[in-house]
Design a protein around this motif. Structure first.
Motif, mmCIF file in Angstrom:
data_model
loop_
_atom_site.group_PDB
_atom_site.id
_atom_site.type_symbol
_atom_site.label_atom_id
_atom_site.label_comp_id
_atom_site.label_asym_id
_atom_site.label_seq_id
_atom_site.Cartn_x
_atom_site.Cartn_y
_atom_site.Cartn_z
ATOM 1 N N ARG A 147 -0.638 -3.376 -9.039
ATOM 2 C CA ARG A 147 -1.065 -2.105 -8.471
ATOM 3 C C ARG A 147 -2.491 -1.774 -8.881
ATOM 4 O O ARG A 147 -3.304 -1.317 -8.076
ATOM 5 N N SER A 193 0.823 -1.199 0.000
ATOM 6 C CA SER A 193 0.000 0.000 0.000
ATOM 7 C C SER A 193 0.861 1.255 0.000
ATOM 8 O O SER A 193 0.590 2.214 -0.711
ATOM 9 N N ARG A 212 -9.543 -3.601 -3.532
ATOM 10 C CA ARG A 212 -9.046 -3.682 -2.161
ATOM 11 C C ARG A 212 -9.944 -4.595 -1.331
ATOM 12 O O ARG A 212 -11.148 -4.654 -1.535
ATOM 13 N N LEU A 262 -5.627 -1.178 -6.303
ATOM 14 C CA LEU A 262 -6.401 0.051 -6.228
ATOM 15 C C LEU A 262 -7.882 -0.171 -6.515
ATOM 16 O O LEU A 262 -8.739 0.550 -6.003
ATOM 17 N N HIS A 267 0.887 6.564 -6.897
ATOM 18 C CA HIS A 267 -0.410 7.190 -7.170
ATOM 19 C C HIS A 267 -0.359 8.681 -6.868
ATOM 20 O O HIS A 267 -0.926 9.498 -7.586
ATOM 21 N N THR A 270 0.855 3.925 -2.945
ATOM 22 C CA THR A 270 0.404 5.269 -2.608
ATOM 23 C C THR A 270 1.381 6.308 -3.121
ATOM 24 O O THR A 270 0.983 7.359 -3.626
#
Length: 635
Positions: free
Chosen positions: A357, A8, A364, A361, A15, A12
């Protein structure tokens, strides 16, 4: 750190970089370049965080030996210069033995670290790839529903995330991580060598490093483009694999030989393979046509490596030892302009990481279940339920109204495609209605603790699962929270009419039910159907209060079908039962029969009531009766 938390954090960061770029759409060409570089840096840093999946010892070991390799090359350049200089000064090896020892020590250090790096790369990449596959399974199993399992996008990303590459060399998420570590080490080694070279020839050092890095960027850009083309064509790869399985797999072997389809299937496989590969071939031809620039830059940098230090030596700027140092350092810098296998590992493996990934996203895992718990034997009500599968315009169910009452034996009949199996999936919470709702004890199923609810029902699907496990496990897995005691398993098999089967198997309940192995056994369709019915009865005996049979007699012979209702339905006691069957003789004794047509219930009642109404059910029942009477007379 747990794998999910690490993943994560990595995602993150990437992203966030993309969000920053999207929020600043109006930027200059320089700004675009800077943000692209920043995005790549964030992405590469995210890769390194995958090392947490490989364990501290192996990860730190890999980073350590890579650091040793990074410093070994410039050290050898300095050691080579000292050795040559000592030989030149003493006119022999006697006075150069200390320098020779340092040089040999540097070489041994380099070779030892290189061997350790290869071992650790394999261990680290293998562990990371295992973690990726485990994470894909978690993401696939986490949602309470199953709609994502039939989504093309989910399947394509799952395949890509676990893909090991197209060639003999594995190129996966794990190899992308180890390649990133390797390339960082090479870059560190190159910069260190450039620093050594700059001590003697600073201009050559700067120009050579710039030209080699430019050449490397151009070559890598071409290969990254090729990898992108391959990623877009992954659907063609899946089609090719499908036809390969049809051609060589056991499932289709009978029909392929019976109908003489081998040549046709091989041709289809070849056509799909060529269609898929033609895209890659076209991209490769385009890359070959662009090699003029890279060849020119490579030749120019090679001339600089050989000529620059040589001219300086002729001019007396460098002595023999310094010339050797500069040549070795320049060769180290020049080598960074080449494309390594690790560059391709990284480019291809990044596609797997990006696919993972995307799955993270968009799929989850849900929060811990906190829904309402309903009591056993609650009334189930389909309230104006409509349902359409994603992307389909036709409604499978359209305003369905149906009750499943406690302790009732309910039969559902209807033609193929009328939504009977869909009704089961909605009942189990595997899909959510497009409109309307399913309630359990007055509570919307969407608000119910779905895991607790599923512990109250069991389903015999028409396409049931045949576990590659023992007969005992194939029965007891219907209630995995309870121990598989032999007495309960044997009782369920006896009630399902499979008691004699146990006595024919070489190891009884311990007999593996698959073809592999000397003691393994496969079963006939009817035998498997009996085992699966026993699976449902075992679940009912351990607390399931609602059992659904979807075409339970499809593989049974006439006698077993006739006995099904008396033997099986009575064995479930006061639990509720839903029978879905095309064979109306199986369900004529049900407490209530409903006819499903056009997504709605058009008739409801007991067998005798429906026959008196002379509607759709009566018509269908008489057609089946006439068919069976004709067959009986002919026999």
């Amino acid at each position: 750190m747990r794998g999910e938390e690490m993943l994560s954090g990595a995602f993150t960061g990437v992203h966030g970089a993309e969000a920053f770029m999207e929020e600043n759409a109006a930027y200059s060409r320089w700004g675009l370049w800077a943000r692209t570089v920043w995005g790549l840096m964030v992405e590469r840093w995210g890769l390194l965080r995958f090392l947490a999946w490989a364990g501290r010892v192996d990860s730190l070991g890999l980073v350590g030996v890579t650091g040793v390799l990074a410093l070994a090359a410039p050290l050898m350049a300095v050691a080579a210069g000292e050795l040559v200089g000592a030989v030149a000064r003493t006119k022999g090896l006697a006075g150069a033995l200390p320098a020779l020892g340092v040089f040999l020590g540097a070489m041994l250090l380099y070779q030892g670290a290189l061997a350790a790096q290869q071992i650790l790369e394999h261990r680290v990449s293998w562990a990371i790839d295992g973690g990726v596959r485990r994470r894909i399974r978690e993401l696939a199993a986490a949602p309470r529903e199953i709609g994502h399992l039939s989504e093309q996008k989910f399947m394509a990303d799952a395949d890509r995330a676990t893909d090991l590459g197209f060639t003999w060399r594995t190129r996966s998420a794990g190899t992308a991580v180890t390649a990133q570590v390797y390339l960082l080490g090479r870059l560190t080694s190159t910069v260190a060598a450039a620093v050594v070279l700059a001590l003697y020839l600073p201009l050559l050092s700067v120009v050579l490093l710039a030209v080699c890095l430019l050449n490397r960027a151009a070559v890598r850009r071409q290969w990254v483009h090729l990898v992108g083309v391959e990623d877009e064509a992954i659907g063609g790869e899946r089609k090719t694999e499908y036809w390969s399985e049809v051609a060589a797999g056991p499932a289709a072997g009978k029909e392929v030989r019976l109908f003489g389809l081998a040549g046709w299937i091989v041709d289809r496989r070849r056509a799909e393979h060529h269609a898929w590969m033609s895209v890659r071939w076209a991209a490769r031809r385009e890359i070959v046509r662009q090699q003029g620039t890279t060849i020119g830059l490579t030749a120019l940098s090679a001339v600089g490596v050989l000529v620059g230090p040589g001219v300086a030596a002729v001019q007396g700027v460098l002595d023999a030892g310094e010339l050797a140092t500069c040549l070795v350092a320049a060769m180290t810098v020049w080598h960074i302009g080449m494309l390594f296998g690790q560059d391709l590992d990284l480019a291809y493996g990044l596609g797997a990481v990006q696919a993972l990934r995307r799955l993270e996203l968009s799929h989850r895992a849900p929060d811990a279940e906190t829904g309402t718990r309903v009591g056993p034997g609650a009334l189930v009500h389909f309230e104006a339920v409509s349902f359409s599968y994603p992307g389909a315009s036709r409604k499978v169910l359209d305003g369905l109204e149906l009750e499943i009452r406690p302790g009732e034996v309910l039969a559902v009949v209807g033609a193929n495609g009328e939504g009977k199996t869909t009704l089961i999936k909605l009942l189990a919470g595997l899909y959510t209605p497009t409109s309307g709702r399913v309630t359990v004890g007055g509570t919307d199923l969407a608000e119910v603790d779905v895991e607790h609810w599923r512990r109250q029902l069991t389903v015999v699907f028409q396409n049931f699962l045949r576990y590659p496990a023992s007969l005992r496990d194939n029965v007891a897995l219907a209630a995995p929270e309870h121990p598989a005691d032999d007495e309960a398993v044997l009782l369920a098999l006896e009630r399902a009419g499979a008691g004699a089967l146990v006595r024919t198997l070489p190891r009884g309940l311990d007999t593996p039910l698959w073809r592999s192995g000397e003691s393994g056994r496969d079963l006939s369709g009817g035998q498997w159907q009996s085992v699966v019915i026993a699976r449902a009865l075992f679940a009912v005996a351990h607390g399931r209060r609602l059992v659904v049979f979807d075409e339970p007699t499809a593989n049974l012979d006439v006698r077993a079908e006739t006995e099904f209702f008396q033997r099986v339905v009575k064995a479930i006691g006061d639990a509720s039962a839903v029978l879905i069957s095309h064979r109306l003789s199986t369900i004529r004794h049900a407490d209530r029969i409903v006819v499903l047509q056009d997504g709605k219930i058009i008739e409801s009642g007991r067998h005798a009531d429906l026959m008196r109404r002379d509607g759709a059910y009566a018509t269908l029942f008489r057609l089946q009766s006439e068919h069976f009477d004709t067959e009986a007379a002919a026999s």
